[in-house]
Structure formats: C-alpha cells, structure tokens
Design an enzyme around this catalytic site. Structure first.
Site, mmCIF file in Angstrom:
data_model
loop_
_atom_site.group_PDB
_atom_site.id
_atom_site.type_symbol
_atom_site.label_atom_id
_atom_site.label_comp_id
_atom_site.label_asym_id
_atom_site.label_seq_id
_atom_site.Cartn_x
_atom_site.Cartn_y
_atom_site.Cartn_z
ATOM 1 N N ALA A 173 1.331 -1.032 -0.219
ATOM 2 C CA ALA A 173 -0.002 -0.214 0.114
ATOM 3 C C ALA A 173 0.418 0.751 0.253
ATOM 4 O O ALA A 173 0.928 1.629 -0.705
ATOM 5 C CB ALA A 173 -0.680 0.348 1.184
ATOM 6 N N ASP A 174 2.218 2.017 0.841
ATOM 7 C CA ASP A 174 3.323 2.582 0.990
ATOM 8 C C ASP A 174 3.426 2.782 -0.619
ATOM 9 O O ASP A 174 3.697 3.914 -1.214
ATOM 10 C CB ASP A 174 3.840 2.128 1.889
ATOM 11 C CG ASP A 174 3.575 2.433 2.984
ATOM 12 O OD1 ASP A 174 2.937 3.354 3.404
ATOM 13 O OD2 ASP A 174 3.179 1.447 3.891
ATOM 14 N N GLY A 175 3.811 1.499 -1.440
ATOM 15 C CA GLY A 175 4.749 1.245 -2.555
ATOM 16 C C GLY A 175 3.778 2.390 -3.544
ATOM 17 O O GLY A 175 3.804 3.046 -4.291
#
Length: 415
Positions: A173-175
C-alpha cells in the site's frame, strides 16, 4: 564534489523536493523523484529516521534504509523546535515540492499551513499522505500500509478460499501510494507551468489500493457481487493459476484470451478440451474450472519447471516461472536488462538493489548513491546553502535543533 551532491541530468533535474515523510509512503515519493533526478533533501529527526531501525541489518547497518534513502541529501532537523521550524521554512521557501505523511493536521500544528506556505512560495506543491486522508470521520486514526491493505478490500480477496485473508510481506500500500503521489505532484507541476501556482494534494493510503481492484466496486454496485478469495485462481479467466512442477517449483499461467486457452489445452495433449464447444469461452470454462485446472495440474506435476516452460513457449502459451529472489539474481534476462543495480557502499562494499525504473533514452534516470550511514550526513551543507554561518550551525547543533554528522566530517564527507 562529494558523492552525495554530484549532479544528474535525469528528467527531473533542477527540481527541489523536501521530504519530511516517515514509514513508508512519504519517503518513497521522495525516492522516486530523486531517482528521476530531482534534488531531494530528506529531513530526518536528529536521532535518525525510523527506517534506520526496521528490517534486516548487516553488521548493525540497516539495509532497508539503503533502499528508501538512496539519492537523497540528509539533513537532521527537529522540526518540533522553533529553530528547527525556521530551518524547514527556509527549505520550503526554495522548494518545488514538500512531501509529508504525518497524521492530518500535525504539520499545521507545527506552523506549516499550506495557505501560509503558499504566500511565501506561491509555486509550492505540498503532498499530504495519510492512512484515511485529510477529511472524513477516520482522518485522525493512525494509518499504516497494513491497515490500508485491509480497509481497501485487497486483503479480503487475497489467499486460498478456505484460509484467512492474506496480507503481503512488504508494504504494498505504501508503494502504490508513493507511485500515485509521484504522478500527482508531476501533474501539479505541469499545471504550475501554465499559471505559476502550486497546489495542495490530499492522498490516502487506502484509495490508491482500492483503485487497483479492477471491477470489484462496479460488480458490487450493479450485481451485489462481493469479491472473495480464490487462491491463485481467477473467477473470470480460466485457466489462470499456479501449478507445482516435478522439481518442486511453480509455474504461473494466464489464459484471459480464449485462443491462449485452446493453445494451452493442446500443449498438454488435451485436444478434446481445446475442441470442446462447452469450453470455448471464459464464462464456460469458469463453470468447469476443476476439470480444466485438474488436467493442467496433473500434466505439470509430471515435468520439471524447465520442461514445462519449454513446451509452453513453443506453443505460445502465456506462462512463466514463479521466481524467488535467488532465481531473480541468477536470471539472464534480469542481467541483460540491468534490472538490478550494482552500487558501492562505503561500509557494506558492493551492494545490489533494484535499479531505477523506467529507463529513459535521453534524460537518463540513475542510482547515484545509497542511503547513507550517518544521521544528518548533509546537514551542514544544506544549512550553509540556506545562508546559515558556521557559528549559527554550531549553535543550532548545540541546542539540539539539528544534528551535524561528525562522522561525515572525519571521513571527508560533505560537512
């Protein structure tokens, strides 16, 4: 010229980014922009960024930090102090882009309201990243990538049918949010080229994940269909699965096109399935998924991965190996394309990490250096460029508002 300040001709050369993000999406936006040539000043806490304390270590050296802090200049500043806030304001005054991912409202509490910053720097683009966004009833809730993967519906659809929802090993999700944030600020830069005005961007962690979920939302809206776990199978494309080979490796197959499915059936010696009018389309094959999958699994299980893939390539079946990282390192295509970059680290020696993507023909994006060992490696240089005298820098360091890396000075770094 030091390693941390050498110039680049990447496509974003000339842009200045101030990165005050933390685990992980905010810093990754800075990483992506730095890879493309922007000057990215990473503002970390004087005690060091949190990424320095996560992941795996070699001889006490954080490896993940080498990845996320690559190509960045490091300035250790405590922005909660008055003197530290003044340093950040001076940085913002000269910046094109400011990236932060604290809880909503935290930057404003510290005195960094976008409206006020834009008066000082009208062209400033400020990107906020948070778990649930800057608005809504959940805005105050803590948000990490894991929660975004869960809240977005992603985890609910991942994993075997009769197993719990699966979370990825890495912060996907961060990426995904970082890639979304990077293209958002580039769009804002294009708009700024027309009227000279910057913009304020609100990006949550869960919405980019939800946007990747294909037809999940419209399927529920129109049919009340709730997407669920099917393992590696697809509920709209058959055959599509992973299959275990004789040598205990795995092969992935995708047959979204009906013509590919026919070629696959013929390749495994099942012309009867290829010619069956009841298996001519994906909706038909979905109804007989056990029959289709079983035939393929039985055939694959009698052969090695190399044998399976050789037959499939000859038959133009859309298939490939499921690689572990050791296989990626050994793969000739990975070597030929330069997918992995070889870098020299002053402490670790030669290091291989994922190279910059994508590849440009004219304005080459490149890996210039890895995340540096010393906290505040470039603090003194950054402050000097902002107009601080040596005496003022020493006073800031003495007060704890900044950290100046003594190790960098001793080793001939930028201090």
């Amino acid at each position: 010229m030091s390693e941390t300040t050498k110039q680049t001709n990447g496509p974003l050369s000339g842009l200045t980014v101030v990165d005050v993000g933390m685990l992980f999406a905010g810093p990754l936006v800075g990483t992506l922009l730095a890879d493309l040539g922007a000057t990215v000043i990473k503002v970390e806490h004087p005690k060091g960024d949190e990424v320095r304390r996560v992941g795996r270590f070699r001889d006490g050296e954080p490896l993940w930090w080498r990845v996320t802090a690559r190509n960045k200049q490091l300035a250790a500043v405590d922005i909660r102090t008055e003197a530290g806030r003044e340093v950040l304001l001076r940085l913002i005054d000269k910046a094109d882009i400011l990236v932060e991912n604290f809880r909503p409202g935290r930057m404003a509490e510290w005195g960094f309201h976008y409206e006020e910053l834009a008066k000082m720097n009208p062209g400033l683009i400020m990107l906020h990243i948070s778990g649930y966004g800057q608005t809504g009833p959940y805005r105050e809730r803590p948000g990490m990538g894991t929660l975004a993967e869960a809240f977005s519906g992603f985890a609910h659809t991942m994993g075997p049918k009769d197993a719990p929802p699966s979370l990825p090993m890495f912060p996907i999700a961060d990426g995904v949010a970082a890639i979304t944030g990077a293209y958002a600020v580039l769009a804002a830069l294009y708009a700024r080229s027309r009227d000279g005005r910057g913009d304020e961007i609100d990006l949550s962690l869960y919405e980019p994940m939800l946007s990747l979920m294909g037809a999940m939302v419209i399927d529920y809206d129109q049919l009340k269909y709730i997407a669920s776990r099917h393992g590696n199978r697809s509920n709209w494309s058959v055959p599509r699965n992973s299959y275990l080979t004789k040598d205990n490796r795995w092969v992935a197959v995708s047959s979204a096109a009906n013509s590919v499915a026919k070629r696959l059936f013929r390749a495994i010696g099942r012309a009867d399935l290829a010619d069956d009018p009841g298996l001519a389309t994906n909706p038909q094959r979905v109804k007989r998924i056990e029959e289709c999958d079983g035939a393929i699994a039985d055939w694959v299980a009698q052969r090695t991965q190399e044998e399976v893939l050789a037959v499939f390539r000859e038959a133009e079946v859309v298939a490939g190996p499921i690689c572990d990282v050791e296989q990626i390192f050994a793969d000739p295509h990975v070597h030929e394309r330069g997918t992995l970059a070889k870098m020299q680290d002053p402490v670790l020696g030669e290091v291989r990490i994922q190279d910059v993507v994508p590849k440009f023909s004219r304005n080459r994006a490149q890996m210039r250096w890895l995340g540096r060992t010393n906290v505040g490696e470039d603090t003194a240089t950054v402050l000097s460029q902002l107009g601080y005298s040596d005496e003022e820098i020493e006073a800031l360091a003495s007060s704890g508002a900044v950290h100046v890396s003594v190790e960098a000075a001793v080793s001939g770094g930028t201090v």
